[in-house]
Design a protein around this motif. Structure first.
Motif, mmCIF file in Angstrom:
data_model
loop_
_atom_site.group_PDB
_atom_site.id
_atom_site.type_symbol
_atom_site.label_atom_id
_atom_site.label_comp_id
_atom_site.label_asym_id
_atom_site.label_seq_id
_atom_site.Cartn_x
_atom_site.Cartn_y
_atom_site.Cartn_z
ATOM 1 N N GLU A 10 79.449 65.789 96.913
ATOM 2 C CA GLU A 10 78.342 65.836 96.035
ATOM 3 C C GLU A 10 78.711 65.049 94.628
ATOM 4 N N GLY A 11 80.102 65.476 94.283
ATOM 5 C CA GLY A 11 80.452 64.912 92.931
ATOM 6 C C GLY A 11 80.742 63.472 93.226
ATOM 7 N N ARG A 12 81.489 63.006 94.406
ATOM 8 C CA ARG A 12 81.546 61.585 94.568
ATOM 9 C C ARG A 12 80.239 60.753 94.600
ATOM 10 N N ARG A 13 79.251 61.396 95.294
ATOM 11 C CA ARG A 13 78.168 60.667 95.408
ATOM 12 C C ARG A 13 77.304 60.640 93.905
ATOM 13 N N MET A 14 77.608 61.337 93.297
ATOM 14 C CA MET A 14 76.973 61.438 91.825
ATOM 15 C C MET A 14 77.658 60.577 90.956
ATOM 16 N N MET A 15 78.947 60.205 91.117
ATOM 17 C CA MET A 15 79.880 59.517 90.461
ATOM 18 C C MET A 15 79.380 57.963 91.024
ATOM 19 N N ASN A 16 79.175 57.607 92.463
ATOM 20 C CA ASN A 16 78.911 56.190 92.793
ATOM 21 C C ASN A 16 77.442 56.005 92.339
ATOM 22 N N ASP A 17 76.434 57.087 92.534
ATOM 23 C CA ASP A 17 75.115 56.830 91.898
ATOM 24 C C ASP A 17 75.149 56.394 90.356
ATOM 25 N N ASP A 18 75.983 57.131 89.571
ATOM 26 C CA ASP A 18 75.941 56.686 88.353
ATOM 27 C C ASP A 18 76.186 55.340 88.042
ATOM 28 N N ARG A 19 77.702 54.759 88.745
ATOM 29 C CA ARG A 19 78.320 53.494 88.556
ATOM 30 C C ARG A 19 77.077 52.564 89.022
ATOM 31 N N GLU A 20 76.228 53.125 90.058
ATOM 32 C CA GLU A 20 75.217 51.744 90.306
ATOM 33 C C GLU A 20 74.264 51.646 89.497
ATOM 34 N N ASN A 21 73.814 52.903 88.820
ATOM 35 C CA ASN A 21 72.713 52.878 87.696
ATOM 36 C C ASN A 21 73.247 52.104 86.661
ATOM 37 N N ARG A 22 74.474 52.432 86.291
ATOM 38 C CA ARG A 22 74.956 51.480 85.087
ATOM 39 C C ARG A 22 75.074 49.973 85.466
ATOM 40 N N LEU A 23 75.463 49.549 86.504
ATOM 41 C CA LEU A 23 75.308 48.077 86.954
ATOM 42 C C LEU A 23 73.676 47.533 87.102
ATOM 43 N N VAL A 24 72.951 48.497 87.578
ATOM 44 C CA VAL A 24 71.456 48.060 87.456
ATOM 45 C C VAL A 24 71.054 47.784 85.774
ATOM 46 N N ILE A 25 71.205 48.898 84.976
ATOM 47 C CA ILE A 25 70.990 48.907 83.600
ATOM 48 C C ILE A 25 71.625 47.618 83.084
ATOM 49 N N ASP A 26 73.053 47.223 83.441
ATOM 50 C CA ASP A 26 73.686 46.114 82.873
ATOM 51 C C ASP A 26 72.798 44.927 82.979
ATOM 52 N N ASP A 27 72.475 44.754 84.648
ATOM 53 C CA ASP A 27 71.998 43.676 84.857
ATOM 54 C C ASP A 27 70.528 43.435 84.082
ATOM 55 N N LYS A 28 69.870 44.409 83.773
ATOM 56 C CA LYS A 28 68.709 44.368 82.849
ATOM 57 C C LYS A 28 69.023 43.949 81.332
ATOM 58 N N LEU A 29 70.123 44.516 80.975
ATOM 59 C CA LEU A 29 70.941 44.049 79.577
ATOM 60 C C LEU A 29 70.844 42.643 79.736
ATOM 61 N N LEU A 30 71.718 42.329 80.598
ATOM 62 C CA LEU A 30 72.048 40.754 80.508
ATOM 63 C C LEU A 30 70.900 39.732 80.755
ATOM 64 N N SER A 31 69.749 40.212 81.432
ATOM 65 C CA SER A 31 68.652 39.484 81.633
ATOM 66 C C SER A 31 67.936 39.337 80.208
ATOM 67 N N VAL A 32 67.702 40.588 79.585
ATOM 68 C CA VAL A 32 66.877 40.382 78.182
ATOM 69 C C VAL A 32 67.511 39.818 77.377
ATOM 70 N N THR A 33 69.086 39.677 77.332
ATOM 71 C CA THR A 33 69.626 39.228 76.164
ATOM 72 C C THR A 33 70.114 37.837 76.431
#
Length: 72
Positions: A10-33
């Motif tokens: 479960e801890g590994r899954r949460m870490m992977n989910d968090d990493r993926e969420n960060r990448l998605v957020i960063d994609d949005k940050l890159l697009s708006v900036t």
């Protein structure tokens, strides 16, 4: 041991989910900036309740982590 194999899984899954969420957020940050205008990142971060410092950390992560589709 004070934790189980399930806890580790479960801890590994949460870490992977968090990493993926960060990448998605960063994609949005890159697009708006993408325009490169001064202050856009800070303003957008304020709107979404994300500190600009954290946004910059996400950008660093984005540059270092291979994407599932092979892009960076």
């Amino acid at each position: 041991m004070s934790y189980t194999d399930q806890d580790v899984s479960e801890g590994r899954r949460m870490m992977n989910d968090d990493r993926e969420n960060r990448l998605v957020i960063d994609d949005k940050l890159l697009s708006v900036t993408a325009s490169g205008q001064d202050g856009v990142l800070d303003q957008f971060c304020e709107e979404i309740s994300l500190s600009p410092q954290t946004a910059r950390q996400y950008a660093t992560l984005h540059a270092c982590v291979p994407r599932p589709d092979g892009s960076s």
